[in-house]
Scaffold this active site. Structure first.
Site, short mmCIF file in Angstrom:
data_model
loop_
_atom_site.label_atom_id
_atom_site.label_comp_id
_atom_site.label_asym_id
_atom_site.label_seq_id
_atom_site.Cartn_x
_atom_site.Cartn_y
_atom_site.Cartn_z
N GLY A 34 -1.40 2.07 5.79
CA GLY A 34 -0.25 1.75 6.10
C GLY A 34 0.24 0.11 6.08
O GLY A 34 0.63 -0.13 4.85
N HIS A 37 5.25 0.38 2.29
CA HIS A 37 5.77 -0.81 1.21
C HIS A 37 6.89 0.35 0.24
O HIS A 37 6.50 0.91 0.01
CB HIS A 37 5.84 -2.34 0.61
CG HIS A 37 4.58 -2.33 0.45
ND1 HIS A 37 4.21 -1.29 -1.25
CD2 HIS A 37 2.87 -2.21 0.62
CE1 HIS A 37 3.06 -1.75 -1.39
NE2 HIS A 37 2.38 -2.33 -0.02
N HIS A 40 4.20 1.98 -1.38
CA HIS A 40 4.15 3.62 -1.26
C HIS A 40 4.63 4.57 -1.41
O HIS A 40 4.84 5.42 -0.98
CB HIS A 40 2.96 3.21 0.63
CG HIS A 40 2.14 2.15 1.19
ND1 HIS A 40 2.54 1.32 1.37
CD2 HIS A 40 1.46 2.56 0.53
CE1 HIS A 40 1.68 0.11 1.19
NE2 HIS A 40 0.59 1.64 1.49
N LYS A 152 -2.71 0.49 -8.73
CA LYS A 152 -2.79 -0.90 -8.03
C LYS A 152 -3.76 -1.81 -8.03
O LYS A 152 -3.92 -2.47 -8.40
CB LYS A 152 -1.57 -1.45 -7.28
CG LYS A 152 -1.45 -2.15 -5.49
CD LYS A 152 -1.52 -3.77 -6.37
CE LYS A 152 -1.45 -5.03 -5.97
NZ LYS A 152 -2.72 -4.91 -4.61
N SER A 189 0.60 -5.32 0.77
CA SER A 189 0.03 -5.48 2.57
C SER A 189 0.25 -6.41 2.29
O SER A 189 0.42 -7.49 3.78
CB SER A 189 0.05 -4.32 2.63
OG SER A 189 0.29 -3.00 3.04
P1 AMP Z 1 -3.11 0.76 0.88
O1 AMP Z 1 -2.31 0.77 2.35
O2 AMP Z 1 -3.09 -0.81 0.36
O3 AMP Z 1 -4.89 0.92 0.70
O4 AMP Z 1 -2.58 1.97 -0.42
C1 AMP Z 1 -2.61 2.86 -0.12
C2 AMP Z 1 -2.75 3.90 -1.57
O5 AMP Z 1 -1.16 2.71 -2.44
C3 AMP Z 1 -2.79 3.23 -2.74
O6 AMP Z 1 -3.37 3.83 -3.75
C4 AMP Z 1 -2.42 1.79 -3.92
O7 AMP Z 1 -3.18 1.64 -4.89
C5 AMP Z 1 -1.20 2.20 -3.45
N1 AMP Z 1 -0.63 0.88 -3.51
C6 AMP Z 1 -0.48 -0.07 -3.29
N2 AMP Z 1 -0.08 -1.18 -3.49
C7 AMP Z 1 0.70 -0.39 -4.34
C8 AMP Z 1 1.90 -0.99 -5.18
N3 AMP Z 1 2.21 -1.94 -5.07
N4 AMP Z 1 1.97 -0.07 -6.72
C9 AMP Z 1 1.61 1.05 -6.50
N5 AMP Z 1 0.75 2.06 -5.12
C10 AMP Z 1 0.61 0.95 -4.78
#
Ligand code: AMP
Length: 297
Positions: A34, A37, A40, A152, A189
């Site tokens: 969640g 941004h 996501h 990322k 995030s």
């Molecule tokens: P998170 O909510 O941080 O667990 O991220 C969820 C998914 O979004 C994961 O697969 C992350 O690698 C991806 N993600 C987070 N930030 C980025 C970004 N800046 N660019 C591409 N994918 C991202």
């Protein structure tokens, strides 16, 4: 006018009922924590392009946070996330409580093995056991044909591939390139924790990676030449910003997550990966190097 909100599934029962009647295949999963941004957003857009039904999961997974980490203060913005999901044409959002995912008596977890104990796993013991456990639970509950992950979190991406291969899960894992702010900072995030001067210090990560990537493109560089250029850029950041503390900067072989020996040529799929604390905030970033990224995973 606001587009229709996606179905919001808060319990395993809701999910199972929705799952009985998925409109079009493939069923595509985008797992997140969640606080959505543009990174996501990019992931969800790529998932939409698969042409089927898109389910986004939103779950801040306690199992992947260490005792001293930011589980309690991790940003939670479900309303805004649902608005964005609606705009992006997400079909359903699975947003379970911790009790739904880990009821009393829960005790069996995935062991992430050797690859889960290095780099991110060395600084954050048990992190990848927690990540893989929740990802496997999501796969079992949802039964997607495809799942999208961001590059990322490159070690997470490698580990999910490893788990799918090692446990014969038969799910197509697809990667999406890192989305960055205009100044190069990878979106996260956790960037919301940074004050103005920490935000400036954080730029050292992407700048160092760029310096390393330029060095690797300049000639048939050996690993040591690439990391020393990137190291120099980080050392400058350390001098200029008291908030900056390096955790690791490493050139690794993506397929094994072993460091590339200093005198070796770059393997086809290499990753220059960095992690640093900016004040109390820990950030990670990476860049893909080498000529082998066109091969299918
Ligand atoms: P998170 O909510 O941080 O667990 O991220 C969820 C998914 O979004 C994961 O697969 C992350 O690698 C991806 N993600 C987070 N930030 C980025 C970004 N800046 N660019 C591409 N994918 C991202």
């Amino acid at each position: 006018m606001m587009p229709n909100r996606p179905a919001v599934l808060a319990t395993l029962e809701d999910l199972a009922a929705w799952r009985d009647d998925v409109p079009t295949s493939p069923l595509v999963l985008v797992p997140t924590m969640g606080a959505l941004h543009d990174g996501h957003r990019r992931l969800i857009a790529a998932a939409r392009e698969a042409g089927g039904t898109v389910l986004v999961s939103i779950f801040v997974n306690p199992l992947q946070f260490g005792p001293e980490e930011d589980f309690d203060r991790y940003p939670r913005t479900l309303d805004a996330d649902l608005d964005l999901s609606a705009k992006l044409g997400v079909d359903a959002v699975f947003a379970p409580s911790v009790g739904q995912m880990y009821p009393d008596g829960f005790g069996v977890t995935v062991d992430a093995g050797r690859m889960g104990a290095v780099f991110e796993g060395a600084t954050r013991p048990g992190h990848f056991d927690g990540v893989l456990t929740v990802v496997l639970k999501l796969f079992n509950l949802i039964g997607p044909e495809q799942a999208f992950f961001g590059l990322k979190d490159i070690q997470q991406y490698a580990m999910v591939h490893r788990m799918v291969a090692d446990l014969n899960l038969g799910i197509w894992i697809r990667g999406v390139p890192i989305v960055r702010d205009a100044d190069g900072l990878a979106l996260s995030s956790r960037n919301s924790y940074l004050d103005q001067s920490e935000r400036a210090a954080a730029l050292a990560l992407s700048q160092a990676l760029h310096a390393g990537a330029e060095q690797s493109a300049a000639d048939q560089s050996r690993a040591a030449a690439i990391t020393s250029v990137a190291d120099a850029a980080l050392a400058r950041a350390g001098q200029d910003h008291a908030e900056f503390r390096l955790d690791y900067l490493e050139l690794v072989d993506f397929d094994t997550f072993m460091p590339v020996p200093p005198d070796a040529q770059l393997p086809g799929r290499s990753v220059l990966a960095v992690a640093a604390y900016i004040g109390n905030t820990r950030l990670i970033d990476n860049m893909l190097l080498g000529a082998g990224w066109d091969r299918p995973m």
